[in-house]
Design an enzyme around this catalytic site. Structure first.
Site, PDB file in Angstrom:
ATOM      1  N   ARG A 135       0.844  -1.196   0.000  1.00 21.19           N
ATOM      2  CA  ARG A 135       0.000   0.000   0.000  1.00 21.19           C
ATOM      3  C   ARG A 135       0.878   1.245   0.000  1.00 21.19           C
ATOM      4  O   ARG A 135       1.937   1.296   0.619  1.00 21.19           O
ATOM      5  CB  ARG A 135      -0.878  -0.017   1.261  1.00 21.19           C
ATOM      6  CG  ARG A 135      -1.887   1.124   1.395  1.00 21.19           C
ATOM      7  CD  ARG A 135      -2.945   1.039   0.352  1.00 21.19           C
ATOM      8  NE  ARG A 135      -4.135   1.811   0.734  1.00 21.19           N
ATOM      9  CZ  ARG A 135      -5.080   2.192  -0.119  1.00 21.19           C
ATOM     10  NH1 ARG A 135      -4.972   1.892  -1.404  1.00 21.19           N
ATOM     11  NH2 ARG A 135      -6.139   2.858   0.290  1.00 21.19           N
TER      12      ARG A 135
ATOM     13  N   THR B 284      -9.323   0.269 -10.004  1.00 24.58           N
ATOM     14  CA  THR B 284      -8.503  -0.793  -9.435  1.00 24.58           C
ATOM     15  C   THR B 284      -8.537  -1.964 -10.398  1.00 24.58           C
ATOM     16  O   THR B 284      -9.318  -1.967 -11.351  1.00 24.58           O
ATOM     17  CB  THR B 284      -9.067  -1.173  -8.046  1.00 24.58           C
ATOM     18  OG1 THR B 284      -9.086  -0.001  -7.227  1.00 24.58           O
ATOM     19  CG2 THR B 284      -8.279  -2.237  -7.338  1.00 24.58           C
TER      20      THR B 284
ATOM     21  N   THR C 158      -3.981  -0.917  -7.554  1.00 26.52           N
ATOM     22  CA  THR C 158      -4.788   0.284  -7.764  1.00 26.52           C
ATOM     23  C   THR C 158      -3.951   1.541  -7.950  1.00 26.52           C
ATOM     24  O   THR C 158      -2.785   1.597  -7.553  1.00 26.52           O
ATOM     25  CB  THR C 158      -5.734   0.493  -6.555  1.00 26.52           C
ATOM     26  OG1 THR C 158      -6.650   1.550  -6.837  1.00 26.52           O
ATOM     27  CG2 THR C 158      -4.954   0.813  -5.291  1.00 26.52           C
TER      28      THR C 158
ATOM     29  N   GLU D 151      -6.194   4.194  -7.302  1.00 31.34           N
ATOM     30  CA  GLU D 151      -7.340   4.767  -6.593  1.00 31.34           C
ATOM     31  C   GLU D 151      -8.411   5.225  -7.562  1.00 31.34           C
ATOM     32  O   GLU D 151      -9.140   4.414  -8.069  1.00 31.34           O
ATOM     33  CB  GLU D 151      -6.951   5.880  -5.623  1.00 31.34           C
ATOM     34  CG  GLU D 151      -7.818   5.929  -4.357  1.00 31.34           C
ATOM     35  CD  GLU D 151      -9.159   6.605  -4.527  1.00 31.34           C
ATOM     36  OE1 GLU D 151      -9.224   7.669  -5.151  1.00 31.34           O
ATOM     37  OE2 GLU D 151     -10.147   6.061  -4.018  1.00 31.34           O
TER      38      GLU D 151
ATOM     39  N   GLU E  18      -3.828   8.162  -4.021  1.00 31.33           N
ATOM     40  CA  GLU E  18      -4.198   7.281  -2.916  1.00 31.33           C
ATOM     41  C   GLU E  18      -4.471   8.005  -1.604  1.00 31.33           C
ATOM     42  O   GLU E  18      -5.195   7.497  -0.735  1.00 31.33           O
ATOM     43  CB  GLU E  18      -3.089   6.251  -2.698  1.00 31.33           C
ATOM     44  CG  GLU E  18      -3.590   4.905  -2.290  1.00 31.33           C
ATOM     45  CD  GLU E  18      -4.500   4.305  -3.339  1.00 31.33           C
ATOM     46  OE1 GLU E  18      -5.680   4.075  -3.013  1.00 31.33           O
ATOM     47  OE2 GLU E  18      -4.049   4.060  -4.458  1.00 31.33           O
TER      48      GLU E  18
ATOM     49  N   ASP F 225      -7.924   8.309  -0.028  1.00 27.75           N
ATOM     50  CA  ASP F 225      -8.580   7.214   0.703  1.00 27.75           C
ATOM     51  C   ASP F 225      -8.578   7.473   2.212  1.00 27.75           C
ATOM     52  O   ASP F 225      -9.216   6.737   2.970  1.00 27.75           O
ATOM     53  CB  ASP F 225      -7.893   5.880   0.419  1.00 27.75           C
ATOM     54  CG  ASP F 225      -8.536   5.135  -0.744  1.00 27.75           C
ATOM     55  OD1 ASP F 225      -9.573   5.594  -1.244  1.00 27.75           O
ATOM     56  OD2 ASP F 225      -7.998   4.085  -1.150  1.00 27.75           O
TER      57      ASP F 225
ATOM     58  N   SER G 115      -8.021   0.808   3.016  1.00 27.17           N
ATOM     59  CA  SER G 115      -8.449   0.336   1.703  1.00 27.17           C
ATOM     60  C   SER G 115      -9.635  -0.605   1.851  1.00 27.17           C
ATOM     61  O   SER G 115      -9.870  -1.175   2.915  1.00 27.17           O
ATOM     62  CB  SER G 115      -7.290  -0.404   1.026  1.00 27.17           C
ATOM     63  OG  SER G 115      -7.718  -1.080  -0.141  1.00 27.17           O
TER      64      SER G 115
ATOM     65  N   GLY H 243     -13.320  -1.874  -7.495  1.00 28.64           N
ATOM     66  CA  GLY H 243     -14.637  -1.300  -7.265  1.00 28.64           C
ATOM     67  C   GLY H 243     -14.784  -0.372  -6.078  1.00 28.64           C
ATOM     68  O   GLY H 243     -15.888  -0.183  -5.579  1.00 28.64           O
ATOM     69  N   GLY H 244     -13.683   0.208  -5.566  1.00 26.24           N
ATOM     70  CA  GLY H 244     -13.816   1.092  -4.412  1.00 26.24           C
ATOM     71  C   GLY H 244     -14.358   0.327  -3.219  1.00 26.24           C
ATOM     72  O   GLY H 244     -14.098  -0.863  -3.047  1.00 26.24           O
TER      73      GLY H 244
END
EC number: 2.3.2.2
Length: 580
Positions: A112, A401, A419, A421, A438, A441, A465, A486-487
């Site tokens: 991440r 993503t 991803t 984002e 990112e 988020d 995430s 898909g978030g």
């Protein structure tokens, strides 16, 4: 053996899927009327599924010549960053759940992105302390976090790779040099995002033609800058990315944007680390559903929802029961309430230890009444080692993503969600690739009603995430690998597929095809142009508000049955499955 996914028309248990590859990551597309689905692919040696045929072919060739799943992952990811730049790339990050056949152990790798060391909790607030509007925060340098993908690929390759590192970059380098054909989906994404892509010279030049119009499907697109970047990484490893000219160019680009500069520094690149973390597993029937723990909320939220569903006979209700979906929806809402209150980067903030306790989930399940939607939902009170007061999260997650599943001939299996984002990330490019956004988020607000928000911005922290790369275990062996973009809807997409396969006995492709229905915060999102809309009247009578919309999952999965692998790719995107 079948080696390609075929297209066909399909009706499933009363539900028909209407989908098209013509979608956008940042803005929902208009409804289409093309009925598309794919057939499951069956093999017995190795398999790869991902979101673009060129990427799948690259991974397949690695597996074919004896490479490992991790070798194939490097090839797949570097190609995806070229042919699907709206979704992932080396300017972003991701998570991997990995089963090592030799040790027979599951582990996870956290690649991440991290907040710059100069970032502060008020990063996404105006001068009056009010949260910025989403796209005011996203577009430009302010939203860019330290990328993790290149370090993630190298760290895993050093542990589990077999092929020469430099050879794995050849497919992406060749495609970038010779050019690749812009797909229908990429062209649609560019067209819908042209307002933001045209803001900066490098993205405008790359994604628009000489007249300033968005690139069309079929355009041959070359990317010499990306090829040069990959050559440098192929020769010099991750150090070529995190030190020297590539990192300097990224930092300069992020900080020199006049309208929305960021705070990224070379020190952030030099101090970035991939973290191998313990897997998070939740029991469901005879299976263990395992995934990525914090800073991802995926495994915990999927696990909590399944833990509540254990107390209802979802299987007997069947795949087109409104009552089943009322229970699933309310269980998901309860899990999301806990997610919003408690889950964040546990290297920075404490988290309850009892989120997956069976007694706690039984108590939460007892709040659900069959046939009647919960009027309101709030976070529960799971077991803490040392509790603190926290406010509910206020972050916004919009999807862009991709997901990869790979199984090699040696018995290794991986599930990777990757991803940048939002669609096209920050809309900034450097060295031929998109830079992530990112940091958005994180919660834009740092406190609420005097209490801190767990997912607030902090220096070096990893934003929470919803990515949910998953490997389902049965009797100590991988049974299923699944995941989706898909978030925050990723959690619902993965959950739907697990239930459709495990409870309703649909095969992996049918489970992926099954219409998406997601409830996170009270309103039931129903996939447009599917017969899932037939349930709307009953769901509304139970007390739900409903919202018919595009739900553009990108699920890819493999099921392992005896000596056979069965793979599926989402008809809503352009991915395929290949195996041998």
């Amino acid at each position: 053996m079948k080696k390609t996914a075929l297209l066909a028309t399909f009706t499933l248990c009363g539900f028909s899927v209407w989908a098209s590859t013509q979608v956008s990551d940042s803005v929902a597309p208009e409804a289409t009327s093309q009925v598309v689905t794919k057939k499951a692919v069956m093999t017995n040696k190795y398999m790869v599924a991902a979101a673009h045929p060129e990427a799948v072919k690259a991974g397949y060739e690695v597996l074919k010549r004896g490479g490992t799943a991790v070798d194939a992952m490097v090839a797949v990811q570097t190609v995806l960053g070229l042919v699907e730049p709206q979704s992932s790339g080396i300017g972003g990050g991701g998570f991997v759940v990995y089963f090592d056949a030799e040790s027979k152990q599951l582990t996870t790798f956290d690649g991440r992105e991290t907040a710059p060391l100069a970032a502060r909790p008020e990063l996404f607030q105006d001068k009056n302390g009010k949260p910025l509007k989403f796209f005011d925060a996203v577009v430009g340098g302010r939203s860019v976090a330290t990328p993790g993908t290149v370090k993630l690929l190298e760290a895993m390759h050093q542990q589990y790779g077999k092929e020469k590192w430099s050879e794995l970059f050849v497919p992406a380098i060749n495609l970038a040099t010779d050019g690749f054909t812009v797909s229908e989906r990429m062209a649609a994404s560019i067209a819908r995002d042209q307002k933001y892509l045209a803001r900066y010279p490098e993205t405008k030049q790359y994604f628009m033609d000489k007249n300033g119009a968005p690139l069309q499907e079929g355009h041959l697109l070359e990317n010499g800058a990306y090829a040069n970047t990959l050559k440098a990484i192929a020769e010099g490893g991750a150090d070529a990315f995190y030190y020297g000219e590539i990192a300097k160019a990224i930092v300069n680009k992020v900080n020199s944007v006049e309208d929305n500069p960021g705070v990224l520094a070379l020190e952030d690149f030099a101090t970035y680390k991939v973290i191998e973390r313990d897997v998070v597993c939740a029991p469901y029937h005879q299976y263990e559903v395992c995934g990525m723990g914090p800073p991802s909320s995926g495994a915990l939220t999927v696990g909590q929802t399944l833990g509540m569903l254990e107390h209802f006979d979802i299987a007997a209700m069947g795949p087109y029961s409104a009552k089943a979906w009322q229970i699933i929806g309310d269980a998901s809402r309860l899990a999301f309430a806990d997610r919003g209150r408690y889950i964040a980067d546990t290297d920075y903030v404490p988290m309850p230890s009892g989120l997956l306790d069976q007694d706690y989930l039984k108590q939460r399940a007892e709040l659900i009444t069959e046939g009647k939607a919960l009027s309101q939902v709030s976070a529960g009170m799971p077991r803490w080692e040392q509790s603190i007061a926290q406010a509910d999260d206020q972050s916004i997650e919009l999807p862009s993503t991709t997901h990869i599943v790979i199984a090699d001939q040696y018995g290794n299996v991986l599930s990777k969600t990757s991803t940048v984002e939002n669609g096209f990330g920050s809309r900034l490019m450097s060295n031929g690739f998109i830079l992530n956004n990112e940091l958005t988020d994180f919660s834009f607000a740092s406190h609420s009603n005097g209490y801190p928000i767990a997912n607030r911005v902090e220096p070096g922290k990893r934003p929470r995430s919803s990515m949910a790369p998953t490997i389902v275990m049965k009797e100590g062996k991988p049974y299923m690998a699944i995941g989706s973009p898909g978030g925050s809807q990723i959690i619902g997409y993965v959950l739907k597929t697990l239930i459709a396969h495990i409870d309703w006995k649909l095969d992996i492709q049918q489970a992926i095809d099954y219409p998406n229905m997601v409830n996170r915060f009270g309103t039931f999102d129903i996939e447009i142009n599917t017969t899932a809309t037939d349930l709307i009247s009953e769901l509304e009578k139970m007390g739900f508000e409903t919202n018919v919309r595009d739900l553009n999952s990108g699920l890819h999965g493999i099921v392992f049955e005896e000596s056979q692998m069965i793979g599926g790719a989402d008809p809503r995107r352009e991915g395929i499955v290949l195996g041998d």
